[in-house]
Design an enzyme around this catalytic site. Structure first.
Site, PDB file in Angstrom:
ATOM      1  N   GLU B  60      42.192  -8.176  50.710  1.00 20.73           N
ATOM      2  CA  GLU B  60      42.997  -9.189  50.391  1.00 20.73           C
ATOM      3  C   GLU B  60      44.350  -8.948  49.901  1.00 20.73           C
ATOM      4  O   GLU B  60      45.401  -9.365  50.070  1.00 20.73           O
ATOM      5  CB  GLU B  60      42.105 -10.137  49.578  1.00 20.73           C
ATOM      6  CG  GLU B  60      40.901 -10.682  50.277  1.00 20.73           C
ATOM      7  CD  GLU B  60      39.675  -9.815  50.441  1.00 20.73           C
ATOM      8  OE1 GLU B  60      39.775  -8.775  49.616  1.00 20.73           O
ATOM      9  OE2 GLU B  60      38.877 -10.235  51.265  1.00 20.73           O
ATOM     10  N   HIS B 129      30.985 -18.469  48.392  1.00 18.96           N
ATOM     11  CA  HIS B 129      31.360 -19.217  49.235  1.00 18.96           C
ATOM     12  C   HIS B 129      31.519 -20.881  49.257  1.00 18.96           C
ATOM     13  O   HIS B 129      31.339 -21.642  50.141  1.00 18.96           O
ATOM     14  CB  HIS B 129      30.462 -19.192  50.603  1.00 18.96           C
ATOM     15  CG  HIS B 129      29.959 -17.646  50.888  1.00 18.96           C
ATOM     16  ND1 HIS B 129      29.236 -16.813  50.098  1.00 18.96           N
ATOM     17  CD2 HIS B 129      30.568 -16.937  51.855  1.00 18.96           C
ATOM     18  CE1 HIS B 129      28.961 -15.665  50.739  1.00 18.96           C
ATOM     19  NE2 HIS B 129      29.970 -15.660  51.696  1.00 18.96           N
TER      20      HIS B 129
END
Lengths: 409, 337
Positions: B60, B129
């Site tokens: 990322e 999540h």
């Protein structure tokens, strides 16, 4: 009962501390001329000896020897010498200005001037450098106005960065010099992205980026190396190994186990280890990597081996963690003296001309500093306070407008 | 007009921008050939080419760093972080670099990047999540934070985000990718096709950043929400039979303060709803702004309905996720106060 001995934790320590004699016996320096120069387009797998060698050109008499000897116009040598001298004198002057309370902070690059100056002159103005805060010679070699540097350092009314940045965190887009920030390593990946963009646009520009050896321990070093390798980005990724990250010797960053250039092998990139105090070697290595990048063969990692002669910054006292005479014992000498000796060996220079140049650049620095002081030093002069609220976004939103008004502006 | 779910609307926005602007590039984990784990970049590589929409290493920080460099060059990168929960390795790049580049360089360099990321709970996503990290970004000067709640808005806002010259964090409520979930988890899922905001123009259009939408006009109380909570709030209003004004903020930064203040000064009561945990959440800023600007109009303390101050739990999904019932209770308190 276990037959194993109890484990012990290894903490690397430098060979000498204050009071000890300097000791560079741990530094591997292959003989001059023994490090080969592979063809630029050689496959990386054929070059895995390179990160353990040392690209050097100038011998102890200032004579250029070996396969890496670059074909350089003497004009470049003279420009390089001037840039390095100018950088050193500028550093000394602005460090002194800090001691006089004219600026809040300064960092010198003493001993490392060849790296910025040579790479700067080896690349074009449309190429982009993603520098560290110890790369002023890159900018100076491109004849960026000294007065703009002084104004930035004083955060005065003419500061190109409008008083928003600490001293020496320059930004000079027109000179191919990317905005510096105080946090380390986080622009390494920007250089890779910038180079990827150039490739995407079928352009011919390349990027060069610098980190110190201490910063190779940051995650963003790994990220940049991975992306550079995966996408064959036309970028030259450089490590300035000046042996010290503030008070930590290079072994704390992993340099006691292998070379920093050898990091390249695991990413499938060519890695060069280069004498960073040898203007000609820095030029040759930069040209080699630039040619590789421009011919679409991707990135190169270069470790420039050098020594941080000064303290880390105006806030640092190196006598507290290393021998005070360690700089004098540095085996690769001084970059300015070595290029000067080379020019003298070529019959193009003399002590007298050198002294004249020293006087000339000293005057140039004094003039720039004086002009900057006339505009104002820190706290005496500053940009319009409205600038505090500009450029946060392209257009200020209501918060910024309201807050600006709260200050009555 | 076509009927689209939010995934299709986002895909359409990306498709249009790839077609309109050769400087737009898309990359991220699994976004290329595969088309993204949520299909948002489906078929874009095949249609626009390998270098326009491509796969990235699982990094990322590297994705955002390279995007910033591309932006500084002159491209307009749109990157995907697979889940907002995984944006934190890129936090330094977003905060120290993207947000400050224009400011610190005196306007010489800037990062016109869009960082798309599915966010939010209600899907049994557990701790990694389900996160709603919008307050982390709203707090950073130099970043814009945008959250759509319908397919129509998703497309128009994403096009605006991509065209914006500032870095935009574009958070996509994944619970409503396929349908307008209103918190009634024990009832069958409703597809977007049954909702009027699924009618999406096939061509280019934009919705300006910084403009909230009054999704239900009312006189008794103002409900401020965004993302999935817009639908939960509408459901709560219906269940409570209250004449509430429901405002979908759509963009947290820049924030449409005028619409908020005008509504609260009219209704004199306010409830703030978000999924993210409560303490120092974006609701705290909204509450402070409303208090500062509407103090003499308020008839009751401002209420907040938010996720609890715990990590997002798995088995306790529906105890954590703000329910219509909790919003109803908050409205009742505000109305009685």
């Amino acid at each position: 009962m276990s037959n194993h001995r109890a484990l012990s934790l290894h903490i690397p320590a430098p060979p000498s501390r204050p009071g000890d004699a300097p000791d560079f016996t741990g530094l591997t320096l292959p003989e001059l001329g023994t490090t080969r120069r592979p063809e630029v387009l050689t496959h990386e797998a054929e070059m895995r000896d390179m990160p353990y060698g040392l690209v050097r050109v100038l011998d102890e008499n200032g004579v250029a020897v070996g396969p890496w000897k670059p074909a350089l116009a003497s004009e470049i040598l003279h420009r390089g010498l001037r840039a390095m001298l100018l950088t050193r004198v500028f550093d000394t002057h602005m460090f002194g200005a800090h001691r006089e309370g004219k600026n809040s902070f300064y960092m010198k690059s003493t001993g490392e001037e060849a790296i910025g100056a040579a790479s700067s002159l080896a690349l074009g103005r449309s190429d982009m450098c993603f520098p560290t805060y110890r790369m002023a010679s890159y900018l100076i070699a491109r004849e960026y106005p000294l007065l703009d540097m002084v104004n930035q350092i004083y955060s005065n009314a003419a500061d190109p960065l409008k008083g928003r940045q600490m001293p020496i965190l320059y930004s000079a887009r027109a000179y191919g010099f990317y905005s510096i920030a105080g946090n380390v390593g986080s622009r390494f990946g920007h250089a890779v992205g910038w180079a990827m963009a150039s490739a995407y646009k079928h352009d011919d520009k390349i990027a060069i980026a610098f980190v110190g050896e201490g910063t190779t321990a940051e995650g963003n070093f790994h990220e940049a190396m991975t992306f550079a390798a995966v996408y064959h980005a036309p970028v030259i990724l450089c490590i300035t190994n000046n042996q010290w990250a503030i008070s930590s010797f290079q072994g704390i960053a992993g340099g006691a186990e292998t070379t920093f250039a050898a990091r390249a092998i695991g990413y499938g990139l060519p890695g060069l280890r280069v004498d960073g105090n040898d203007f000609l070697a820095v030029t040759a290595a930069t040209q080699w990597a630039a040619e590789r990048a421009r011919s679409n063969h991707g990135a190169t990692l270069i470790e420039f081996v050098t020594y941080r002669v000064g303290g880390h910054s105006t806030s640092d006292d190196p006598a507290r963690y290393r021998p005070t005479d360690e700089p004098a014992g540095w085996p690769l000498g001084d970059p300015i003296e070595r290029l000067k000796m080379h020019l003298i060996a070529l019959g193009e220079w003399s002590e007298a001309r050198h002294q004249a140049l020293v006087c000339e650049v000293t005057e140039q620095v004094r003039d720039a500093a004086k002009a900057g002081e006339e505009i104002g030093v820190l706290g005496v002069s500053r940009p319009d306070r409205r600038e505090m609220f500009e450029d946060v976004y392209k257009e200020p939103d209501w918060r910024l407008i309201e807050q600006r008004r709260e200050l009555g502006i | 007009m076509a009927v689209m779910n939010m995934i299709q609307a986002l895909n359409a926005a990306l498709d249009i921008m790839l077609g309109r602007d050769p400087d737009v590039v898309i990359f991220g984990e699994d976004v290329g050939y595969f088309g993204g784990v949520f299909r948002v970049t489906n078929r874009l590589m095949a249609k626009h080419g390998l270098t326009r929409c491509f796969d990235a290493p699982l990094s990322e920080g590297g994705i955002v760093a390279t995007a910033i460099g591309m932006g500084a060059y002159g491209l307009r990168p749109v990157v995907e972080i697979q889940f907002a929960d995984y944006i934190l390795p890129a936090f330094d790049q977003l905060v120290s670099e993207a947000a400050r580049l224009r400011y610190r360089s005196g306007g010489e360099f800037w990062a016109p990047i869009t960082v798309r990321s599915p966010y939010g709970g209600g899907i049994f996503g557990g701790q990694t999540h389900s996160a709603s990290p919008e307050a982390l970004f709203a707090h950073v000067s130099g970043l814009k934070t945008v959250i759509p709640s319908t397919p129509y808005d998703a497309k128009g806002l994403l096009i605006s985000a991509i065209e914006d010259d500032d870095p935009v964090i574009f958070l996509e409520p994944k619970r409503i990718y396929n349908g307008p979930f209103d918190g009634r988890h024990d009832q069958p899922a409703i597809p977007w096709s049954q909702h009027p905001a699924s009618a999406v123009p096939e061509d280019y259009y934009t919705i300006p950043l910084g403009k909230a939408a009054v999704v239900r006009e009312g006189a008794e109380i103002t409900v401020l929400a965004y993302g999935t909570m817009v639908h939960v709030s509408l459901r709560a209003v219906e269940e409570a039979g209250v004449d509430a004004e429901v405002i979908d903020l759509r963009s947290l930064v820049p924030l449409d303060i005028e619409t908020i203040v005008a509504s609260v000064r009219k209704t004199r009561r306010c409830v703030i709803v978000h999924e993210a945990s409560r303490f120092a959440g974006f609701g705290a800023e909204l509450l402070a702004l409303v208090q500062e600007r509407c103090f003499y109009h308020l008839e009751a303390p401002i209420e907040r309905v938010a996720g609890w101050d715990t990590p997002y739990p798995h088995a306790f999904e529906w105890d954590y996720f703000p329910s219509p019932a909790r919003v109803v209770s908050a409205m009742r308190r505000a109305l009685e106060g």
